[in-house]
Write an enzyme that holds these catalytic residues in place. Sequence first.
Site, PDB file in Angstrom:
ATOM      1  N   LYS A  25       0.838  -1.199   0.000  1.00 18.13           N
ATOM      2  CA  LYS A  25       0.000   0.000   0.000  1.00 18.13           C
ATOM      3  C   LYS A  25       0.875   1.251   0.000  1.00 18.13           C
ATOM      4  CE  LYS A  25      -3.720  -0.467   2.543  1.00 18.13           C
ATOM      5  NZ  LYS A  25      -4.332  -0.663   3.879  1.00 18.13           N
ATOM      6  N   ARG A  93      -3.137   3.389   8.550  1.00 16.49           N
ATOM      7  CA  ARG A  93      -3.497   2.214   7.749  1.00 16.49           C
ATOM      8  C   ARG A  93      -2.376   1.179   7.740  1.00 16.49           C
ATOM      9  NH1 ARG A  93      -4.786   4.602   1.913  1.00 16.49           N
ATOM     10  NH2 ARG A  93      -6.032   2.698   1.798  1.00 16.49           N
ATOM     11  N   GLY A 102      -8.057  -7.085   4.343  1.00 13.35           N
ATOM     12  CA  GLY A 102      -8.940  -7.104   5.502  1.00 13.35           C
ATOM     13  C   GLY A 102      -8.395  -7.822   6.720  1.00 13.35           C
ATOM     14  N   MET A 104      -5.548  -7.103   8.557  1.00 11.37           N
ATOM     15  CA  MET A 104      -4.978  -6.265   9.599  1.00 11.37           C
ATOM     16  C   MET A 104      -5.863  -5.025   9.785  1.00 11.37           C
ATOM     17  SD  MET A 104      -0.963  -6.705   8.914  1.00 11.37           S
ATOM     18  CE  MET A 104      -1.110  -6.100   7.272  1.00 11.37           C
ATOM     19  N   ARG A 335      -3.388  -1.509  -6.402  1.00 11.57           N
ATOM     20  CA  ARG A 335      -2.566  -2.731  -6.352  1.00 11.57           C
ATOM     21  C   ARG A 335      -2.972  -3.628  -7.511  1.00 11.57           C
ATOM     22  NH1 ARG A 335      -5.665  -4.657  -1.005  1.00 11.57           N
ATOM     23  NH2 ARG A 335      -7.706  -4.815  -1.949  1.00 11.57           N
ATOM     24  N   HIS A 453      -1.455 -41.239   1.828  1.00  7.81           N
ATOM     25  CA  HIS A 453      -1.881 -42.044   0.686  1.00  7.81           C
ATOM     26  C   HIS A 453      -3.051 -41.404  -0.047  1.00  7.81           C
ATOM     27  CE1 HIS A 453      -4.153 -45.365  -1.205  1.00  7.81           C
ATOM     28  NE2 HIS A 453      -2.943 -45.697  -1.616  1.00  7.81           N
ATOM     29  N   SER A 768      16.765 -40.709 -11.684  1.00  3.68           N
ATOM     30  CA  SER A 768      15.504 -40.033 -11.402  1.00  3.68           C
ATOM     31  C   SER A 768      15.437 -39.811  -9.900  1.00  3.68           C
ATOM     32  CB  SER A 768      14.329 -40.891 -11.871  1.00  3.68           C
ATOM     33  OG  SER A 768      13.124 -40.252 -11.543  1.00  3.68           O
ATOM     34  N   CYS A 836      10.910 -37.456 -10.046  1.00  6.23           N
ATOM     35  CA  CYS A 836       9.570 -38.030 -10.172  1.00  6.23           C
ATOM     36  C   CYS A 836       8.817 -38.012  -8.854  1.00  6.23           C
ATOM     37  CB  CYS A 836       9.645 -39.445 -10.724  1.00  6.23           C
ATOM     38  SG  CYS A 836      10.529 -40.575  -9.649  1.00  6.23           S
ATOM     39  N   TYR A 856      14.327 -33.017 -16.830  1.00  7.06           N
ATOM     40  CA  TYR A 856      12.865 -33.071 -16.801  1.00  7.06           C
ATOM     41  C   TYR A 856      12.318 -33.171 -15.391  1.00  7.06           C
ATOM     42  CZ  TYR A 856      13.129 -38.167 -16.073  1.00  7.06           C
ATOM     43  OH  TYR A 856      13.375 -39.403 -15.561  1.00  7.06           O
TER      44      TYR A 856
END
Length: 876
Positions: A25, A93, A102, A104, A335, A453, A768, A836, A856
């Site tokens: 702000k 502020r 909203g 604080m 903002r 799981h 991997s 992976c 990758y």
Amino acid sequence: IRRIFPFSRGNSDGDKSMKELLGGKGANLCEMARCGLNVPPGFTITTEVCQEFYPEKLPEELLAEVRNAVAGVEAEMGLKFGDPASPLLFSVRSGAAVSMPGMMDTVLNLGLNDEVVVGFAAKYGDRFAFDCYRRLLQMFGDVVLGIPHEDFEAKLTALKAARGIQYDVQLDANDLRSLVAQYKEVYEANGKELPQDPWEQMFMGINAVFKSWNIPRAIKYREINKITGLRGTAVNVQTMVYGNMGDTSGTGVCFTRNPANGDRELFGEFLINAQGEDVVAGIRTPMPIKLMADIMPGIYAELAANTTMLEKHMKDMQDVEFTVQEGRLFMLQCRNGKRTGTAALRIALDLEAEGLINKDEAVLMVEPRHLDQLLHPQFEDEKKYVKDVITRGLAASPGAAVGRLVFSAEDAEEWKARGERVILCRHETSPEDVGGMHASEGILTCRGGMTSHAAVVARGWGKPCVCGCEALHIDLKSKVNGKEIVLNEGDWLSLNGTTGEVINGQQALKKAEVTGGDLGKLMAWVDKARRLRVLTNADTPEDALVARTNGAQGIGLCRTEHMFFSTHERIAAVRRMIAEEELDSDHKLEALEDLKNFQRRDFEGIFTAMDGMPVTIRLLDPPLHEFLPQEGSAMDALCAQLASELHTTVERVEARLNGLREVNPMMGLRGCRLGIVHPEITEMQAMAIFEAATAVVKAGGHVHPHIMVPLVATTDEMDHQVAIIHAAAAKVADASGTKVPYKVGTMIEVPRAALQAGLLAQRADFFSFGTNDLTQMTFGISRDDAQAKFLSHYTRQGILQTDPFDTLDVIGVGEMVKIAVERGRATKPNLELGICGEHGGDPSSIAFFNKVGLDYVSCSPLRVPIARLAAAQAAI
Ligand code: ADP
Ligand code: MG
Ligand code: MG
């Protein structure tokens, strides 16, 4: 240190790049002022002062500096703080580097007291002056002194009822004067007092705003949004401008584009004769901003010009707060606006087309979570179900799910077969439940964390899942007890996997709204920008096809054990294989042959689905007892059945199966250790892979099998398994007369393997990184128990910033990865490197994998577009 940065129209040392120091702000107030917009003058106290402030005392030097800065504003305004003859009022502020809407506190109209209000009234009229005073009393009382908000509301409501009016604006000067008196009674009843010294008000206000950085809801908000590493909030002290000065005044908020769908239009709300907080508080229904064009055409045109300028300047859609005081427009905040996934996509493409940003910037503008939203079905309106929320758990897998409640995997499958939509609710899930999980719309568990799981499997399928709902007590026989609600089997339930909410009833859903064209366009830019390839974790041809449609460039992890669970027949064959001791018994050979046939067919399907792309297959990984039932009675029945099938005694089967139980199964007989103790399993799997590959090649397909040995720690382990794989390849090639090219690699998931990477690279075509296990083993934290037992405490207390199973621990586990990359590539410069684990779909982890030079990442099929986006953002 410099604690204060003043701003006034045309002037400021602060600017938009200083968000860490000035908060979002403050930095943008300075920026708007520099741009020459009409910003009420004021100053920002830095976030560093917030650090000085704790544990709760304003630094002595600050007081004089504030007085000095106020003097500057007084000179500019020609008014004086605390002077009844020409009063100057301020707002105080909050505003951190990351916007926490909203969360604080803010106090308006500071500087009024019993004396100043009289002067104020003389100058601007009684009604207005007492309206400001009652607002100060209420906000100061609530925010600074902790007087319950409701105490004030009750007085206001009673007064309006007595006067027979609906809205605050209808209160006249006498009403407001009496309201001020009544509010003072509220203070008295609470043993408090409004300080009459304006400076005391000012410093108490600043104090309260700094303090609001650490109120529970702000802490909670940062926790949920994973906002870490900030210094605190800044405090903005700003000259009040008055939207409550009659019908030529007002206040509003607006977006430069529609935040729901991205349309290019001024979008927002406006209230005549009101102060800022009224719009948000919903006291009166605000009017659509477009009506301003009729009521205040000049102001509307100026607002439109300002916001257009701001959007061009900030190069992004803006969310703006403004106030009109007697026909003059003041800008109070701007903002980058929050937006839905749909809007994010549209706005990024439009801004590029308008020439405001380039393609890379457009790619950066769409956040991974926006894309995530676009890819999952959603609730039609999340506001509508608020009163039906029963409880909240971990938001384990995003999306909305609606179905009828069932409490067992078998029921889920049975109900689904009858055409019902179901939500499966379990204490926790186990691999045995996968069928039922797959049949469900969504999954709800009482125990288990983000990598339990249920969570992992659900994310893999893109099924909404809420985990670790400790408030739920499940009586598995027939019902579940929520807060005060008792739910029975068959009741409708809704799950929001994006927020973790569990909602009573059948809430309305809407399909993910993706216009294929727009998304396609952005994703083409994404693919051009990234260096990392994105593969997928898939165990079935169906998953493989979904992933391919989502842009996967191959399979990075095919977990063969999941194939073993997919039907009762298969589990039965696995159990026979496990229970039979004699290696060359007919039963064992038959079971192995059955499994080989199942696997071969699966691999053929997967190779065909991924035609031309690499398919990385991991040899059997989990401890064998995971294939056995957990409950005693089911175990007894199984032993009896196996004894008769294998023509042996129940006791022998029992002894054999019980012998499989381990104290630390995760560090036990699993991974390549299984393949070494039971070479017949590795051989069976390798044969199935090569037979399938050969068959697909003969049918004209293109196959690239990459076989991956799990949990390797030593070179001899690797050598042992590689020899079996090569032998199987030769055997199939001899029998079929066709040679299929293949690669053999190792997973790096035990710290020792990372350290020995140089030697392992001599034996591996690729590495991997299995970062789930690598995290577990490097930290020495069990991924199955840790979340519930202590990890959530760790993250709440800041001992860990994030759950290392969600976001790779870059400095620790990441160091292991780096070491393995360096040592592996030193031996074999063209060594292929991928990851992976679950982290393969996590944007900030992907940024790290990009940096250390992996080739990758591999993630679940539905995460593929997100991983592509994250890979591009990391590369830009
Ligand atoms: P939040 O961060 O919760 O939006 P703000 O600090 O922006 O809190 O302030 C709350 C409301 O008060 C906003 O509508 C804002 O525009 C208004 N407001 C803040 N300061 C002033 C001021 N100096 N003059 C008029 N209105 C103000
Ligand atoms: Mg605001
Ligand atoms: Mg592993």
